[in-house]
Design a protein around this motif. Structure first.
Motif: not given
Length: 253
Positions: A1-19
């Motif tokens: 779980x938390x010990x795994x490096x997490x990859x976070x994918x969003x298609x658009x910059x607006x979707x990444x803005x709050x992450x």
């Protein structure tokens, strides 16, 4: 779980803005920007993939191969398929299915699992279901989370968005057709449709069955021709709701 490096994918910059503030080290690989950062006190690599299944598959492959991510989360917006849901609702995928891969017949389309070969006896049933224990952890992590009411400027009324678990469809088509919305909901009993999740799940499945893929989507429109909301106008608001759910889920993926 938390010990795994997490990859976070969003298609658009607006979707990444709050992450993430995306202020960490940046790499440009294959024309895609990747950032090191944190989400909910967890180390992660963020990528703006661009829309569509090929872009999502490229981003996923690089996260798995170059960055050694062993857990994946998508976060962004989607079109609603289930008429019981409303704009602003968030759907957490318990399954990701590509609806546009299959066999086109004279008067119908048969959806099958991407890459499967039914003629050789392989199971053609489409979809990548979420493992039961992971789904249980996600539900527990969202216990007690209440989203704020929609802003009145959205034009959808002063409703409070709800969080749902359900099937999310993926295809290289922006659905703006009431007939298609009804067909997809009836055929797959799905809650939402977007353009990346099923491809991410396919690549992760090829990489290893132990790589979890969690898809978090806020409904920015109702995927029908009569939708009175403008996708671009509501995109930033919908992305913020999705990110609130994503922050709660990131530690348990």
């Amino acid at each position: 779980m938390a010990n795994r490096l997490l990859g976070v994918i969003s298609a658009l910059p607006e979707e990444l803005a709050h992450l993430s503030d995306l202020s960490g080290e940046q790499s440009l690989i294959g024309g895609l920007p990747f950032w090191r950062g944190r989400i909910a006190d967890r180390d992660a690599v963020f990528v703006e993939s661009g829309a569509g299944k090929v872009n999502a598959a490229i981003a996923t492959t690089l996260l798995l191969d170059r960055f050694d991510c062993r857990a994946l989360m998508l976060c962004g917006v989607a079109g609603g398929l289930d008429p019981a849901l409303g704009v602003g609702d968030v759907v957490v995928g318990i399954g990701n299915t590509q609806h546009d891969y299959g066999v086109l017949k004279e008067d119908s389309f048969l959806t099958i699992q991407p890459g499967s070969r039914p003629s050789l006896g392989e199971d053609p049933t489409p979809g990548y279901p979420l493992a039961g224990p992971l789904a249980a952890r996600l539900r527990e992590a969202l216990t007690g989370l209440v989203l704020e009411p929609l802003p009145e400027t959205v034009g959808a009324g002063r409703r409070t968005p709800a969080i749902h678990f359900g099937t999310i469809l993926t295809g290289d088509i922006f659905v703006n057709s009431e007939r298609t919305r009804q067909r997809l909901h009836a055929e797959f009993k799905a809650q939402a449709v977007e353009m990346e999740g099923g491809a991410v799940a396919q690549v992760a499945h090829r990489w290893g069955a132990d790589i979890p893929v969690v898809n978090v989507r806020c409904l920015s429109d109702l995927a029908g021709a009569e939708s009175h909301l403008d996708f671009r106008a509501f995109l930033a608001v919908a992305a913020r709701y999705a990110s609130q759910v994503a922050h709660r889920l990131a530690p348990v993926i």
